[in-house]
Design a protein around this motif. Structure first.
Motif, PDB file in Angstrom:
ATOM      1  N   SER A   1       0.826  -1.206   0.000  1.00 25.39           N
ATOM      2  CA  SER A   1       0.000   0.000   0.000  1.00 25.39           C
ATOM      3  C   SER A   1       0.861   1.257   0.000  1.00 25.39           C
ATOM      4  N   CYS A   2       1.868   1.276   0.871  1.00 26.75           N
ATOM      5  CA  CYS A   2       2.759   2.448   0.947  1.00 26.75           C
ATOM      6  C   CYS A   2       3.569   2.593  -0.335  1.00 26.75           C
ATOM      7  N   ALA A   3       4.067   1.468  -0.869  1.00 24.77           N
ATOM      8  CA  ALA A   3       4.861   1.529  -2.102  1.00 24.77           C
ATOM      9  C   ALA A   3       4.014   1.991  -3.280  1.00 24.77           C
TER      10      ALA A   3
ATOM     11  N   GLY B   1       4.171   4.573  -7.070  1.00 22.00           N
ATOM     12  CA  GLY B   1       3.380   4.262  -8.244  1.00 22.00           C
ATOM     13  C   GLY B   1       3.011   2.797  -8.327  1.00 22.00           C
ATOM     14  N   ARG B   2       2.026   2.517  -9.181  1.00 27.79           N
ATOM     15  CA  ARG B   2       1.490   1.160  -9.282  1.00 27.79           C
ATOM     16  C   ARG B   2       2.484   0.197  -9.933  1.00 27.79           C
ATOM     17  N   LYS B   3       3.203   0.667 -10.958  1.00 31.61           N
ATOM     18  CA  LYS B   3       4.079  -0.230 -11.700  1.00 31.61           C
ATOM     19  C   LYS B   3       5.277  -0.673 -10.874  1.00 31.61           C
ATOM     20  N   ILE B   4       5.747   0.153  -9.925  1.00 33.60           N
ATOM     21  CA  ILE B   4       6.859  -0.248  -9.063  1.00 33.60           C
ATOM     22  C   ILE B   4       6.438  -1.422  -8.178  1.00 33.60           C
TER      23      ILE B   4
ATOM     24  N   ILE C   1      -1.211  -8.417  -6.455  1.00 32.90           N
ATOM     25  CA  ILE C   1      -2.666  -8.307  -6.434  1.00 32.90           C
ATOM     26  C   ILE C   1      -3.137  -7.040  -5.734  1.00 32.90           C
ATOM     27  N   GLN C   2      -2.229  -6.348  -5.039  1.00 30.38           N
ATOM     28  CA  GLN C   2      -2.591  -5.049  -4.482  1.00 30.38           C
ATOM     29  C   GLN C   2      -2.546  -3.971  -5.563  1.00 30.38           C
ATOM     30  N   SER C   3      -1.596  -4.086  -6.487  1.00 30.02           N
ATOM     31  CA  SER C   3      -1.353  -3.006  -7.446  1.00 30.02           C
ATOM     32  C   SER C   3      -2.029  -3.200  -8.804  1.00 30.02           C
ATOM     33  N   VAL C   4      -2.125  -4.443  -9.279  1.00 26.59           N
ATOM     34  CA  VAL C   4      -2.656  -4.664 -10.630  1.00 26.59           C
ATOM     35  C   VAL C   4      -4.108  -4.195 -10.779  1.00 26.59           C
TER      36      VAL C   4
ATOM     37  N   MET D   1       0.954   9.703 -12.042  1.00 22.78           N
ATOM     38  CA  MET D   1       1.761  10.834 -12.496  1.00 22.78           C
ATOM     39  C   MET D   1       1.345  12.129 -11.798  1.00 22.78           C
ATOM     40  N   ILE D   2       0.041  12.319 -11.641  1.00 28.88           N
ATOM     41  CA  ILE D   2      -0.456  13.522 -10.974  1.00 28.88           C
ATOM     42  C   ILE D   2      -0.016  13.526  -9.513  1.00 28.88           C
ATOM     43  N   GLU D   3      -0.059  12.364  -8.859  1.00 30.98           N
ATOM     44  CA  GLU D   3       0.376  12.276  -7.467  1.00 30.98           C
ATOM     45  C   GLU D   3       1.848  12.658  -7.320  1.00 30.98           C
ATOM     46  N   LYS D   4       2.645  12.445  -8.381  1.00 27.82           N
ATOM     47  CA  LYS D   4       4.061  12.799  -8.354  1.00 27.82           C
ATOM     48  C   LYS D   4       4.308  14.226  -8.831  1.00 27.82           C
TER      49      LYS D   4
END
Length: 535
Positions: free
Chosen positions: A102-104, A109-112, A152-155, A230-233
């Protein structure tokens, strides 16, 4: 649908582009294939634990029991805490890693998160294929679990944010489709590796997990970030360009959606502790859904059938090869039925699939309980299983699997991933994944003991739970098809029960106005997240 239970949603996304571009489609398909890792593991573990060479090396007590009690109590022949730990340890690790993910996901970002998941899963596959002792197997399983938790958290979040709202259901259900494909591939691999002479076929099965891990790692490396990420960054120009590219329209056509994303991102930055915010009254519907939907998904009993399918078929009197082949058949049904959900989630809606699938699962679970009770009774012994009986059992299991595959299977991932506002999205998705993994662990941990203790009543137990969750869906789960993800608050405002938790005044609108003014953008109140007139 009964009057007074639920008010259907309006289409609040008229000003959001809904065109599905080739680039967006390919991106979502490749990201969704991250589910292959999870599916392959579900399918491979049950097949491996039914292989004589594997049991002889790591679980000799069960191997000897199987030789001695071939005509004895079939309910209890695989009851072993060590064997259960081998299977269930992955889900405990996935539970823990999903919270870290969740933190990562929020920060990097999701792809990391997807990349980390693929690499850690790969390490687990290598550890398992080289295993010489049980502890090495379990360490490998823990690494696999860590990778699964990140993936499964990010996809699902990645796909939900990339997909246009009118195609979000179909594209997100590709994640579940990839899980079912992974299960099918694993069943086929097991069917052939069990025939390898020399006692090392199980190593091929376990080592095969490296393939989907390498695939996800490569995909995560080359895929673009989502506009939301991207907006979050603070990468607003890049986010606008990515949104224009995935929507396939001109800049002015994406302006309303872009402003919504920017406003949602600014609102999320004001939330210093998303975990604590989840407890706020206005997020009560999302919190309840993030806990109950993944819990109910596992309490259907499906993973018992999928990762213990060969063991279950053997317990019902099928031979080793026959049990693996029957698992392949149920895997094929699983894939085919998931395609129904890919097609129907955005056409028929989530509720209809939930309700029909629940009723169908209930019918086939009761039928299985009756069939098993008639043949095996309470002693678990049967002298001969006629061909017609075996066929009917497989048909009932396939009917049950099909019902799950077009209802709770894909929708258990889709609905939680699409209902959370950005400010709590990563935290809430982590809760959904953690609950899913917790109940997967619990079901895996107690299944063999339950089968031994409850016997045919095991299926009645899960049938009762399916009845409860079907009533819950009918009463409390609103329809979410064709609703832009930023406007999902309107769904809760119009629901007969959840509307009582929504704030009296629309503070989101006020914050939206202040953000838009500060950025010097033209004000478009009609497209503010959460703005609308309830029916």
């Amino acid at each position: 649908m009964a009057a007074g239970i639920w008010l259907g949603p309006r289409d609040d996304g008229d000003n959001h582009p809904s065109k599905l571009t080739r680039f967006d489609y390919i991106t979502c398909v490749f990201a969704s294939m991250g589910g292959l890792m999870f599916g392959y593991d579900i399918g491979i573990s049950g097949g491996v634990t039914s292989m004589a060479d594997f049991l002889k090396k790591f679980f000799p007590t069960i191997f000897q029991r199987d030789l001695v009690e071939r005509s004895g109590n079939q309910y209890c022949k695989f009851n072993s805490h060590t064997l259960t730990l081998f299977t269930s340890s992955l889900y405990l690790a996935a539970l823990a890693s999903s919270l870290i993910a969740s933190c990562a996901t929020r920060r990097f970002g999701r792809k990391i998160s997807m990349l980390i998941g693929g690499l850690v899963f790969l390490a687990g596959a290598v550890f398992n294929v080289l295993a010489m002792q049980v502890w090495m197997l379990i360490v490998g399983r823990l690494l696999l679990g860590l990778g699964v938790g990140f993936a499964i958290q990010s996809v699902p979040i990645y796909v939900s944010e990339m997909a246009p709202y009118k195609h979000r259901g179909a594209l997100n259900n590709l994640f579940q489709l990839s899980i079912t494909l992974g299960i099918l591939i694993a069943n086929v691999v097991n069917y052939f590796t069990v025939k390898i002479h020399g006692g090392w076929g199980w190593r091929v099965s376990l080592g095969g997990a490296a393939v989907p891990a390498i695939f996800l790692s490569a995909v995560a490396w080359i895929l673009p970030n989502t506009p939301n990420s991207m907006i979050e960054k603070g990468e607003l120009p890049q986010a606008r360009e990515m949104l224009r590219r995935i929507r396939g329209v001109s800049d002015d056509r994406i302006e309303a959606e872009f402003r919504n994303l920017v406003a949602a991102s600014e609102a999320s930055k004001e939330v210093l502790n998303p975990w604590r915010n989840l407890l706020q009254r206005k997020y009560r519907p999302q919190l309840v859904m993030s806990i109950l939907i993944p819990a109910f998904q596992q309490l259907t009993g499906i993973n018992v059938v999928m990762f213990y399918a060969p063991v279950l078929f053997q317990s019902l009197g099928f031979g080793s090869n026959a049990s693996l082949f029957s698992a392949v058949v149920s895997g094929l049904v699983n894939v085919g039925a998931t395609l129904v959900a890919v097609y129907g989630a955005d056409k028929w809606g989530r509720r209809k699939l939930f309700l029909e699938g629940g009723i169908q699962m209930l019918v086939f679970q009761v039928a299985l309980a009756v069939l098993i009770a008639l043949k095996f009774g309470v002693t678990g012994t049967a002298s001969h299983l006629p061909h017609w009986y075996s066929t009917v059992v497989v048909v009932c299991i396939c009917g049950y699997v099909a019902a799950f595959a077009w209802s709770w299977g894909p929708l258990g991932w889709l609905v939680p991933s699409e209902i959370f506002p950005l400010e709590i999205r990563s935290a809430a998705q982590s809760i959904a994944v953690s609950v899913n993994m917790l109940f997967t662990f619990l079901v895996a941990e107690v299944f063999l003991s339950m089968l031994c203790g409850l016997k045919s009543g095991f299926f009645i137990f899960f049938a009762a739970l399916v009845a409860i969750m079907t009533v819950f869906v009918y009463m409390f789960v609103p329809e979410t098809k064709n609703i832009p993800i930023e406007n999902m608050t309107e769904v809760w405002k119009r629901h007969w029960y959840w509307k009582r938790f929504m704030p009296e005044q629309d503070n989101v609108l006020e914050f939206y106005r202040s953000v838009v003014n500060a950025l010097g953008l033209p004000l478009d109140v009609g497209n503010c997240p959460g703005k609308g007139n309830p029916k």
